[in-house]
Design an enzyme around this catalytic site. Structure first.
Site, PDB file in Angstrom:
ATOM      1  N   LYS A   1      19.631  -5.954 101.116  1.00 39.21           N
ATOM      2  CA  LYS A   1      19.821  -7.235 101.794  1.00 39.21           C
ATOM      3  C   LYS A   1      19.325  -7.187 103.243  1.00 39.21           C
ATOM      4  O   LYS A   1      18.997  -6.130 103.763  1.00 39.21           O
ATOM      5  CB  LYS A   1      21.300  -7.643 101.715  1.00 39.21           C
ATOM      6  CG  LYS A   1      21.803  -7.799 100.260  1.00 39.21           C
ATOM      7  CD  LYS A   1      21.199  -9.004  99.553  1.00 39.21           C
ATOM      8  CE  LYS A   1      21.217  -8.934  98.041  1.00 39.21           C
ATOM      9  NZ  LYS A   1      22.507  -9.071  97.395  1.00 39.21           N
TER      10      LYS A   1
HETATM   11  C1  LIG Z   1      23.338  -9.148  96.072  1.00 39.30           C
HETATM   12  C2  LIG Z   1      24.000 -10.417  95.626  1.00 39.30           C
HETATM   13  C3  LIG Z   1      25.381 -10.488  95.427  1.00 39.30           C
HETATM   14  C4  LIG Z   1      26.277  -9.289  95.400  1.00 39.30           C
HETATM   15  O1  LIG Z   1      26.351  -8.615  96.588  1.00 39.30           O
HETATM   16  P1  LIG Z   1      27.137  -7.205  96.638  1.00 39.30           P
HETATM   17  O2  LIG Z   1      27.328  -6.967  98.087  1.00 39.30           O
HETATM   18  O3  LIG Z   1      26.243  -6.202  95.973  1.00 39.30           O
HETATM   19  O4  LIG Z   1      28.416  -7.388  95.905  1.00 39.30           O
HETATM   20  C5  LIG Z   1      25.945 -11.722  95.148  1.00 39.30           C
HETATM   21  N1  LIG Z   1      25.181 -12.823  95.036  1.00 39.30           N
HETATM   22  C6  LIG Z   1      23.857 -12.801  95.186  1.00 39.30           C
HETATM   23  C7  LIG Z   1      23.076 -14.070  95.066  1.00 39.30           C
HETATM   24  C8  LIG Z   1      23.212 -11.591  95.464  1.00 39.30           C
HETATM   25  O5  LIG Z   1      21.878 -11.554  95.588  1.00 39.30           O
END
Ligand SMILES: *Cc1c(COP(=O)(O)O)cnc(C)c1O
Length: 404
Positions: A201
């Protein structure tokens, strides 16, 4: 630092100067500063949630301009806590976009509630606000929106719908840091906003997440449920001035983060806009090269929004090509370009089909987009050569497979 000079920890100089090497889909932009910060957190002797976490929450809260910020160990945990705080119960319904990561909908299932899928806009791939009301029933309690690839959804319109039907609006902002809607930074647009600091991210701490809200009651509930349902700052109970006594007021979760993680987050937050500018420059290069190709449909950003450019998702104009999306990805891979697909629509997964009976024909825009979408590499440490290599590879695949 110019893009051509950007380096990751391990890749060294080789990749920066040489063409036709493998281009990864992603690489975390972490370096010496992060290593130093994490080392300091370890050396402090307080390695779980503690003062660094409090500092990270405070800085993050200030950055997005929210009243409350709570650090957790993932965005999935954040979404779960948000639904718990607003009181989702068995049999309730929660609207979610048809194209998203499973986390957005799985948290609804934790409560034996039902995710109700809403089709997306074919150009932005955000939830289609004009279709939300079709999915609302007497059991609907909330809408979870996802700012796809980093572009905020139409908050003004969706907030009006939520208000009219007395629904809570939760934002899955896993892609959205930093992003703006009508000049306002994401973090206070929905009732509760959930961020992800997963490795890929835009702010990455390996695993991690943050919740922001303006509502003191929900903030308090989420804070308690984040750590076993303990009714006070129980993490302080081993610190100087801490007290041994606490009470359990709910069957809480173990969703707290650690000070090592928060130390990493503090450095990443400082670098956030610098990293964003690098992704922006890459997106501009892609756009300049792809917008003239009739075989490629470029991402569309609405004029009143600013995207984080977490993802750069092209769509193939399949009627102009003799191959499908899977083959296009395969041919890019043969030229050393790693890509991805965000996301396989929820109704295509066996769990959601079997449990809720979702059918592709009910989500025509999602289906259309899914057959055409490819996420190209876009990460802050990407060199100019790597960007050029991706552009060349895309053009090559088109040249070889153009309908004549
Ligand atoms: C990556 C992602 C998540 C989950 O995030 P985590 O921190 O791995 O739990 C949730 N929603 C979307 C749209 C994502 O891309």
């Amino acid at each position: 630092m110019p893009i051509g000079k950007a380096i990751g920890i391990r890749q060294g100089k080789r990749m920066a100067q040489k063409k036709s090497q493998h281009v990864p889909f992603h690489r975390a932009f972490v370096g010496k500063e992060e290593i130093k910060a994490v080392t300091e957190a370890i050396e402090s002797g307080w390695i779980t949630m503690g003062p660094k976490t409090v500092e990270f929450e405070e800085k993050f809260r200030t950055y997005v301009g929210a009243k409350y910020a709570l650090a957790v160990n993932s965005c999935t945990a954040a979404l779960h806590l948000a639904l718990e705080a607003i009181g989702i119960k068995e049999g309730d319904e929660v609207l979610v976009p048809a194209i998203t990561f499973t986390a957005t909908a799985e948290v609804v299932c934790y409560f034996k509630a039902k995710p109700v899928l809403v089709d997306v806009e074919p150009d932005t791939l955000n939830i289609d606000a004009s279709k939300i009301e079709d999915g609302i029933t007497s059991r609907t309690k909330a809408i979870i929106v996802v700012d796809y690839a980093g572009q905020p959804v139409d908050y003004d319109r969706i907030k009006r719908i939520a208000k009219k039907h007395k629904l809570s609006l939760i934002e899955d902002a896993a892609h959205t840091l930093p992003s703006w809607y009508k000049g306002k930074k994401v973090g206070t647009l929905a009732d509760i906003t959930c961020f992800s600091f997963y490795a890929t991210k835009t702010l990455a701490t390996g695993e991690g997440g943050m919740i922001t809200t303006e509502n003191p009651k929900w903030a308090e509930r989420m804070k308690i449920m984040r750590l076993h349902g303990m009714n006070r700052d129980a993490w302080k109970r081993y610190a100087k001035g801490g007290h041994w006594y606490y009470e359990i007021v709910g069957a809480g979760y173990k969703y707290n983060t650690t000070d090592m993680n928060a130390a990493l987050g503090l450095v990443q937050l400082k670098k956030l806009e610098m990293m964003w500018k690098k992704r922006q420059a890459i997106a501009e290069m892609y756009h300049k090269n792809f917008t003239t190709l009739p075989e490629i449909i470029c991402p569309v950003i609405r004029p009143d929004r600013v995207t984080s450019w977490h993802l750069y998702v092209i769509k193939l104009a399949l009627e102009k090509l003799s191959i499908d999306r899977a083959q296009f990805i395969e041919e890019l891979a043969q030229q050393g370009i790693s890509t991805s697909v965000h996301f396989i629509p929820l109704y295509r997964h066996p769990f959601y089909q079997e449990k809720f009976g979702f059918k592709a024909k009910d989500y025509p825009h999602s289906e259309w987009a899914y057959e055409r979408m490819i996420s190209l590499p876009i990460f802050p440490g990407m060199t100019k050569d790597q960007v050029a290599q991706v552009i060349d590879a895309v053009k090559n695949v088109i040249k070889r497979n153009r309908h004549v």
